[in-house]
Design an enzyme around this catalytic site. Structure first.
Site, PDB file in Angstrom:
ATOM      1  N   CYS A   1       4.734  -4.665  14.783  1.00 61.53           N
ATOM      2  CA  CYS A   1       4.487  -4.223  13.402  1.00 61.53           C
ATOM      3  C   CYS A   1       3.697  -5.266  12.619  1.00 61.53           C
ATOM      4  O   CYS A   1       4.089  -6.435  12.550  1.00 61.53           O
ATOM      5  CB  CYS A   1       5.823  -3.943  12.707  1.00 61.53           C
ATOM      6  SG  CYS A   1       5.640  -3.585  10.953  1.00 61.53           S
TER       7      CYS A   1
ATOM      8  N   GLU B   1       0.786  -1.214   0.000  1.00 63.73           N
ATOM      9  CA  GLU B   1       0.000   0.000   0.000  1.00 63.73           C
ATOM     10  C   GLU B   1       0.821   1.268   0.000  1.00 63.73           C
ATOM     11  O   GLU B   1       1.990   1.296   0.390  1.00 63.73           O
ATOM     12  CB  GLU B   1      -0.973  -0.010   1.174  1.00 63.73           C
ATOM     13  CG  GLU B   1      -0.473   0.631   2.416  1.00 63.73           C
ATOM     14  CD  GLU B   1      -1.582   0.761   3.453  1.00 63.73           C
ATOM     15  OE1 GLU B   1      -2.589   0.048   3.362  1.00 63.73           O
ATOM     16  OE2 GLU B   1      -1.429   1.583   4.348  1.00 63.73           O
TER      17      GLU B   1
ATOM     18  N   CYS C   1       0.722   3.877   9.470  1.00 62.99           N
ATOM     19  CA  CYS C   1       1.889   3.046   9.223  1.00 62.99           C
ATOM     20  C   CYS C   1       1.811   1.803  10.089  1.00 62.99           C
ATOM     21  O   CYS C   1       1.419   1.855  11.242  1.00 62.99           O
ATOM     22  CB  CYS C   1       3.164   3.799   9.592  1.00 62.99           C
ATOM     23  SG  CYS C   1       3.547   5.090   8.437  1.00 62.99           S
TER      24      CYS C   1
ATOM     25  N   CYS D   1       7.958  -8.119   5.475  1.00 65.81           N
ATOM     26  CA  CYS D   1       9.273  -7.678   5.957  1.00 65.81           C
ATOM     27  C   CYS D   1       9.867  -8.791   6.808  1.00 65.81           C
ATOM     28  O   CYS D   1       9.159  -9.439   7.584  1.00 65.81           O
ATOM     29  CB  CYS D   1       9.140  -6.407   6.789  1.00 65.81           C
ATOM     30  SG  CYS D   1      10.740  -5.775   7.388  1.00 65.81           S
TER      31      CYS D   1
ATOM     32  N   CYS E   1       9.756  -6.837  13.637  1.00 66.20           N
ATOM     33  CA  CYS E   1       9.601  -6.007  14.834  1.00 66.20           C
ATOM     34  C   CYS E   1       8.305  -6.414  15.541  1.00 66.20           C
ATOM     35  O   CYS E   1       7.288  -6.696  14.901  1.00 66.20           O
ATOM     36  CB  CYS E   1       9.594  -4.524  14.472  1.00 66.20           C
ATOM     37  SG  CYS E   1      11.129  -4.028  13.673  1.00 66.20           S
TER      38      CYS E   1
HETATM   39  N1  SAH Z   1      10.945  -0.694   7.859  1.00 68.38           N
HETATM   40  C1  SAH Z   1      11.107   0.687   8.037  1.00 68.38           C
HETATM   41  C2  SAH Z   1      10.030   1.534   7.404  1.00 68.38           C
HETATM   42  C3  SAH Z   1       8.617   1.063   7.478  1.00 68.38           C
HETATM   43  S1  SAH Z   1       7.785   1.130   9.023  1.00 68.38           S
HETATM   44  C4  SAH Z   1      11.241   1.026   9.500  1.00 68.38           C
HETATM   45  O1  SAH Z   1      10.992   0.155  10.324  1.00 68.38           O
HETATM   46  O2  SAH Z   1      11.644   2.141   9.798  1.00 68.38           O
HETATM   47  C5  SAH Z   1       7.482   2.872   9.291  1.00 68.38           C
HETATM   48  C6  SAH Z   1       7.388   3.224  10.771  1.00 68.38           C
HETATM   49  O3  SAH Z   1       6.165   2.725  11.355  1.00 68.38           O
HETATM   50  C7  SAH Z   1       8.529   2.647  11.589  1.00 68.38           C
HETATM   51  O4  SAH Z   1       9.026   3.582  12.510  1.00 68.38           O
HETATM   52  C8  SAH Z   1       7.842   1.516  12.284  1.00 68.38           C
HETATM   53  O5  SAH Z   1       8.546   1.091  13.415  1.00 68.38           O
HETATM   54  C9  SAH Z   1       6.492   2.107  12.592  1.00 68.38           C
HETATM   55  N2  SAH Z   1       5.462   1.125  12.949  1.00 68.38           N
HETATM   56  C10 SAH Z   1       5.387  -0.171  12.600  1.00 68.38           C
HETATM   57  N3  SAH Z   1       4.288  -0.744  13.154  1.00 68.38           N
HETATM   58  C11 SAH Z   1       3.661   0.204  13.856  1.00 68.38           C
HETATM   59  C12 SAH Z   1       2.473   0.223  14.637  1.00 68.38           C
HETATM   60  N4  SAH Z   1       1.693  -0.849  14.771  1.00 68.38           N
HETATM   61  N5  SAH Z   1       2.130   1.391  15.216  1.00 68.38           N
HETATM   62  C13 SAH Z   1       2.890   2.502  15.049  1.00 68.38           C
HETATM   63  N6  SAH Z   1       4.014   2.539  14.332  1.00 68.38           N
HETATM   64  C14 SAH Z   1       4.410   1.403  13.732  1.00 68.38           C
HETATM   65 FE1  SF4 Z   2       9.964  -4.296   8.996  1.00 67.44          FE
HETATM   66 FE2  SF4 Z   2       7.900  -3.377  10.358  1.00 67.44          FE
HETATM   67 FE3  SF4 Z   2      10.270  -3.586  11.535  1.00 67.44          FE
HETATM   68 FE4  SF4 Z   2       9.876  -1.688   9.645  1.00 67.44          FE
HETATM   69  S1  SF4 Z   2       8.863  -1.833  11.646  1.00 67.44           S
HETATM   70  S2  SF4 Z   2      11.633  -3.110   9.858  1.00 67.44           S
HETATM   71  S3  SF4 Z   2       8.464  -2.798   8.285  1.00 67.44           S
HETATM   72  S4  SF4 Z   2       9.032  -5.296  10.753  1.00 67.44           S
END
Ligand code: SAH
Ligand code: SF4
Length: 370
Positions: free
Chosen positions: A123, A96, A345, A116, A120
């Site tokens: 996420c 998306e 996000c 990914c 994390c």
């Molecule tokens: N992989 C990259 C970019 C994509 S995620 C990264 O991790 O930076 C973009 C942002 O959204 C990152 O800071 C990530 O940690 C955050 N994010 C992921 N899941 C989330 C959630 N459930 N609530 C709020 N932020 C989240």
């Molecule tokens: Fe991957 Fe989500 Fe971690 Fe960003 S926050 S590196 S998209 S697992």
């Protein structure tokens, strides 16, 4: 058709490769510049409509090449103006892009991978696991499509509704370096989207070697997903930390900032209730960033099914923010946008099934509740 060779998709092709293609066709390389303007600035994908190319060249192109843009599965319009598009990415999956209009600017958040691998804990994309890298056409195609769909701005002189692009959608952009960097080039090229490097942000959870490389090769704005102020907690929230711990990540960040005339690095910090949001965590975070070219962006956690995390209360976020701000750090809290269309996000591409779990160790759960 049997025997037919597959046509080359020109979308996302670096300028140098397009020039080589024209030379191969016995043509002058400068046609690459014309073609790029047609594709990216005028949104034209049909060679026949590219009227400043000769008839015979248009025919030649049509025989050997295409401009294939990603297929849009759906568009969702939020009541606050945010727009989300889902793009087909094969095997029933989608990625998306989200457009977030604000006063004086319009930010497009794009994806770089299907899923990914970095897993994390908080996420939704990570919970989905890794499927594959998006190719250059699929990445720049998100910008192409948004630019085609969005109305042109009639305030300031920009004729481009997108003033900023951030790699904060699905996936880890630095894990798809080979496709992301050529797209950065297109985003900032005057023949394509012409954005300044300040207005293009790569967000990474901390792949240090590629971060160093990016600093040397294509120094765009940088956001780093820190989310925890010590290695013990970060190891659990952002597992890549076990390979590249905070000290080495921050060293790489400061070197990156130096190469950009000490422009700020933005540190993203997701606010997880009772996990990383105490004043003690704020003090630890301050100690890491004190005196450095750092900003902090607090992100209220976006809950999704299947894990036990909760969003910190507005009051807790406010206290955390003041604790840092009072000591001189620049701190913002991200506004939640597009809640009615799941556009935040980490909320991406529909409901995630399977592997979601709450894996915080007993130790950190105890620390968090202590
Ligand atoms: N992989 C990259 C970019 C994509 S995620 C990264 O991790 O930076 C973009 C942002 O959204 C990152 O800071 C990530 O940690 C955050 N994010 C992921 N899941 C989330 C959630 N459930 N609530 C709020 N932020 C989240
Ligand atoms: Fe991957 Fe989500 Fe971690 Fe960003 S926050 S590196 S998209 S697992």
């Amino acid at each position: 058709m049997p025997g037919e060779t597959k046509k080359k998709n020109l979308l996302g092709l670096p300028q140098g490769e397009l020039e080589a293609l024209f030379v191969e066709l016995g043509q002058k390389p400068f046609h690459a510049r014309q073609l790029m303007r047609w594709i990216y600035q005028r949104g034209v994908t049909d060679f026949e409509a590219m009227t400043d190319l000769s008839k015979s060249l248009r025919q030649r192109l049509a025989e050997t090449a295409t401009v294939d843009v990603p297929k849009v599965l759906s568009q969702h319009d939020s009541s606050d103006g945010t727009i989300k598009w889902l793009f087909e990415s094969g095997s029933g999956q989608a990625v998306e892009a989200v457009y977030i209009p604000e006063a004086g600017r319009g930010t497009l958040c794009i994806s770089s991978q299907v899923g990914c691998a970095l897993d994390c804990a908080f996420c939704a994309t990570g919970a989905q696991g890794f499927n594959r890298n998006l190719n250059k056409a699929e990445i720049v195609g998100q910008v192409w499509h948004a630019n085609q769909t969005l109305p042109r701005r009639d305030n300031d002189d920009a004729d481009f509704a997108i003033t900023n692009v951030v790699f904060m959608g699905m996936g880890e952009p630095l894990a798809n370096y080979r496709n992301v960097v050529p797209v950065l080039d297109l985003l900032t090229s005057d023949l394509a989207y012409g954005l300044s490097r300040r207005r293009v942000t790569v967000s990474t959870s901390g792949l240090v070697p590629n971060l160093e490389r990016l600093g040397d090769e294509f120094n765009v704005a940088l956001a780093v997903s820190l989310h925890a102020p010590n290695d013990d907690l970060r190891d659990e929230l952002v597992p890549i930390n076990k390979m590249h711990p905070i000290a080495s990540l921050l060293d790489a960040c400061w070197r990156y900032a130096e190469k950009r005339a000490n422009r700020f690095v933005t540190f993203e910090y997701v606010m997880l209730d009772g996990i990383n949001d105490s004043l003690k965590h704020a003090d630890e975070l301050f100690a890491l960033l004190e005196g450095k070219p750092a900003k902090v962006n607090l992100i209220p956690f976006n809950p999704f099914d299947g894990n036990d995390f909760a969003r910190s209360s507005a009051e807790t976020i406010g206290l955390f923010q003041s604790r840092l701000r009072d000591r001189g750090l620049v701190v913002t809290t991200r506004k939640t946008r597009g809640d009615d269309i799941d556009a935040a996000c980490g909320q991406l591409a529909g409901k995630v099934s399977d592997r979601v779990r709450n894996r915080l160790s007993e130790k950190n759960k105890r620390m968090a509740t202590a």
